[in-house]
Scaffold this motif. Sequence first.
Motif, PDB file in Angstrom:
ATOM      1  N   TYR A 147      36.907  46.999  45.766  1.00 55.87           N
ATOM      2  CA  TYR A 147      36.108  48.015  45.079  1.00 55.87           C
ATOM      3  C   TYR A 147      36.898  48.839  44.061  1.00 55.87           C
ATOM      4  CZ  TYR A 147      32.798  47.029  48.827  1.00 55.87           C
ATOM      5  OH  TYR A 147      31.945  46.403  49.690  1.00 55.87           O
ATOM      6  N   SER A 148      38.161  48.543  43.909  1.00 56.95           N
ATOM      7  CA  SER A 148      38.975  49.375  43.026  1.00 56.95           C
ATOM      8  C   SER A 148      38.796  49.038  41.546  1.00 56.95           C
ATOM      9  CB  SER A 148      40.456  49.244  43.400  1.00 56.95           C
ATOM     10  OG  SER A 148      40.885  47.897  43.268  1.00 56.95           O
ATOM     11  N   GLU A 149      38.206  47.901  41.266  1.00 57.21           N
ATOM     12  CA  GLU A 149      37.982  47.515  39.880  1.00 57.21           C
ATOM     13  C   GLU A 149      36.799  46.561  39.803  1.00 57.21           C
ATOM     14  OE1 GLU A 149      41.665  45.802  38.708  1.00 57.21           O
ATOM     15  OE2 GLU A 149      41.391  43.967  39.855  1.00 57.21           O
ATOM     16  N   GLY A 150      36.338  46.314  38.593  1.00 50.21           N
ATOM     17  CA  GLY A 150      35.219  45.406  38.403  1.00 50.21           C
ATOM     18  C   GLY A 150      33.886  46.060  38.711  1.00 50.21           C
ATOM     19  N   ALA A 151      32.849  45.238  38.835  1.00 57.69           N
ATOM     20  CA  ALA A 151      31.488  45.745  39.017  1.00 57.69           C
ATOM     21  C   ALA A 151      31.336  46.543  40.308  1.00 57.69           C
ATOM     22  CB  ALA A 151      30.506  44.577  39.003  1.00 57.69           C
ATOM     23  N   ALA A 152      32.071  46.159  41.353  1.00 59.74           N
ATOM     24  CA  ALA A 152      31.932  46.835  42.651  1.00 59.74           C
ATOM     25  C   ALA A 152      32.499  48.250  42.637  1.00 59.74           C
ATOM     26  CB  ALA A 152      32.606  46.010  43.744  1.00 59.74           C
TER      27      ALA A 152
END
Length: 204
Positions: A147-152
Amino acid sequence: MPTLLVLHTSLNSASSVTRDLTATFVKRFLADHPGATTIERDLVTEPVPHLHPDLVPSVLGLAPTASPDGPAAVRTLADTLIEELESADTIVIGAPMYNFMVSSALKAWIDHVYRAKRTFAYIDGVPTGLLPPGKKVILFVSSGGAYSEGAARAIDFIEPFMRTAFRFIGILDITVIRAESQASLEAANSERSRAMQEVMALST
């Protein structure tokens, strides 16, 4: 000597990533600071209750209620938690992600240490943290996915919430170390190892 406040919130007592990271940091901290005071709270085995209605006046900075039962018992716990926070130089928190957020046990702890005119105040309409300066928070976050990067990243509410929560009461030095993708057989071990390396690199 420094005082270390340690909060555990993982429901997994046997193989918790955050408990492992926290224990490693605490061991290093005590080795570097012999004689340091450690305050340790397991919010799973000894949970802080949800905020009691009798505490509402105190949270708002008002005089306690004068009801026959009184808010003494619930206020005593809140007073203790605030005193522990005030005395700590470093606050270490193991915070696994539960449904995109911290556990309800950790949220209850935060609710109890928020008190107007004690840990925060509004000065000329501006929220101002009242905790003694120089404190720092080290937050260990584990999650099943990344969850630290990208869409999430848009559905990770732990880091934004925790940074806001501590800044509001005056703690600006906040370090976040993540062990992500723990639900992935391929990535779990490497993520855990990487997080442990970051722990070992931390200044205590």
